[in-house]
Every structure is written in structure tokens, then in C-alpha cells.
Scaffold this motif. Structure first.
Motif, PDB file in Angstrom:
ATOM      1  N   GLY A 191      36.605  32.022  41.248  1.00 51.80           N
ATOM      2  CA  GLY A 191      35.817  32.450  40.094  1.00 51.80           C
ATOM      3  C   GLY A 191      34.342  32.434  40.397  1.00 51.80           C
ATOM      4  N   ASN A 218      36.862  34.055  35.815  1.00 50.27           N
ATOM      5  CA  ASN A 218      37.775  34.547  36.853  1.00 50.27           C
ATOM      6  C   ASN A 218      38.167  35.976  36.522  1.00 50.27           C
ATOM      7  OD1 ASN A 218      38.208  31.475  37.058  1.00 50.27           O
ATOM      8  ND2 ASN A 218      39.186  32.290  38.889  1.00 50.27           N
ATOM      9  N   GLN A 266      45.572  34.285  40.191  1.00 55.67           N
ATOM     10  CA  GLN A 266      44.375  33.613  39.691  1.00 55.67           C
ATOM     11  C   GLN A 266      44.720  32.317  38.955  1.00 55.67           C
ATOM     12  OE1 GLN A 266      41.280  34.115  40.228  1.00 55.67           O
ATOM     13  NE2 GLN A 266      40.860  36.257  40.515  1.00 55.67           N
ATOM     14  N   HIS A 267      45.754  32.368  38.107  1.00 56.38           N
ATOM     15  CA  HIS A 267      46.148  31.186  37.323  1.00 56.38           C
ATOM     16  C   HIS A 267      47.560  31.406  36.802  1.00 56.38           C
ATOM     17  CE1 HIS A 267      46.181  28.141  34.205  1.00 56.38           C
ATOM     18  NE2 HIS A 267      45.084  27.629  34.754  1.00 56.38           N
TER      19      HIS A 267
END
Length: 180
Positions: free
Chosen positions: A59, A77, A83-84
Motif C-alpha cells: 500500500g 491499497n 491484497q487482503h
């Protein structure tokens, strides 16, 4: 009688030398949740917030600055795979939002969120999301006033209930303008 105008602030990507100050602002903001956390969880949370703000990879840390002083911060981000785990690849998300307590109520938090939304739109994200603790009433209220909706059921994180919030950008979702 002359009225003073409120101090102005700019929002931009943090310079590396500003990240430590940004992290401490976020830790102080998260400290308001400390009464709801077990002591060991507090230490882990504060360490994680410091790490993700000072070293936000993948991020980026965005700051609100007045002069040369950091007065707010958020980690953004962009959309992308991996990413997550809470967010799909076409979602952008943000985390670790904090405003210097002395600067509260001046639109800094709203400005930082709006910057994240603008970046997400510019990168073609379908949604922008975040997750927040139910006990963080100030943040939750801000997100809801800005049009973010609760998605799904609460989950436990750091020993407290959190919820995922999202704003549908593909459907023309607009950041709300309702102020407190």
C-alpha cells in the motif's frame, strides 16, 4: 472582531521521513480502543499499525499535512490480487486511518477517505472497502455518513467485533456529504 480562518491542510502521499509521525498519530487514534482490548492484543495492534504505516508495502501511506506537520494519515491499497483476504481483487481498500486529536473535527478524516475513494476510482476499482471495530463509533459514523455500507456479519479481530464496510464504485456510488 476579526475571525481567524481554520488552519489549512493538504493531502498527499507521505514522504518517507513523515511515516513515523503518521504512525504515531494512528497509534494514538487506535489507543481510544485500548479499553476494549486485552493488554497483549493492544501491543500487537499498535505494533501492526506502526509497521503498516511506516512500511505500507504494497500500500501507500497518505498524509494530511499543515505546513510541515503531519496531522492525519491513512494507508491505501490499490485493487489487485492478493491484497487482503477480506477483499476481492477488483477492490481497493484502506486501513489505519487516524487524525491528530488536536486537529479533530476539521474534515481531515473525511478528506483522507475521499482521497482514497478518488484514487480507487482512478484505478478502476469496482469497490472500496475497509473494516472497522464496532466500538470505534467516531470512525464508523464517518464511514456511514460517507455512504459506506456494512457488508456481511461481524468477525472478531484483536479481540473485538469488526465489520467490513464497502462503497460500490461501479454503480456510481458517491461519497456522502452529510456532516455531523
Amino acid at each position: 472582531m476579526t475571525m481567524k480562518s481554520p488552519p489549512k491542510f493538504d493531502i498527499r502521499t507521505a514522504q518517507p521521513r513523515e511515516r513515523a509521525a503518521a504512525a504515531e498519530i494512528v497509534v494514538a487514534a487506535f489507543a481510544r480502543l485500548a479499553a476494549h482490548l486485552e493488554p497483549a492484543e493492544r501491543v500487537k495492534l499498535f505494533d501492526r499499525v506502526r509497521e503498516s504505516t511506516t512500511n505500507p508495502d504494497p500500500g501507500e501511506t497518505i498524509v494530511a499535512v499543515s505546513g510541515d506537520r503531519v496531522v492525519g494519515s491513512v494507508v491505501y491499497n490499490r485493487p489487485g490480487p492478493g491484497q487482503h483476504p477480506k477483499f476481492a481483487a477488483d477492490w481497493a481498500f484502506f486501513r489505519a486511518l487516524g487524525v491528530d486529536e488536536a486537529w479533530g473535527g476539521r474534515g481531515i478524516g473525511r478528506g483522507l477517505v475521499a482521497e482514497c475513494v478518488a484514487r480507487a476510482r482512478g484505478e478502476g476499482a469496482a469497490w472500496i472497502g475497509l473494516y472497522a471495530a464496532d466500538v470505534n463509533e467516531i470512525a464508523v459514523g464517518l464511514y456511514q455518513r460517507m455512504g459506506f455500507k456494512v457488508l456481511g456479519e461481524p468477525f472478531s479481530h484483536w479481540g473485538v467485533a469488526y465489520r467490513v464496510y464497502g462503497l460500490d464504485l461501479s454503480a456510481g456510488g458517491q461519497v456522502g456529504t452529510t456532516m455531523r
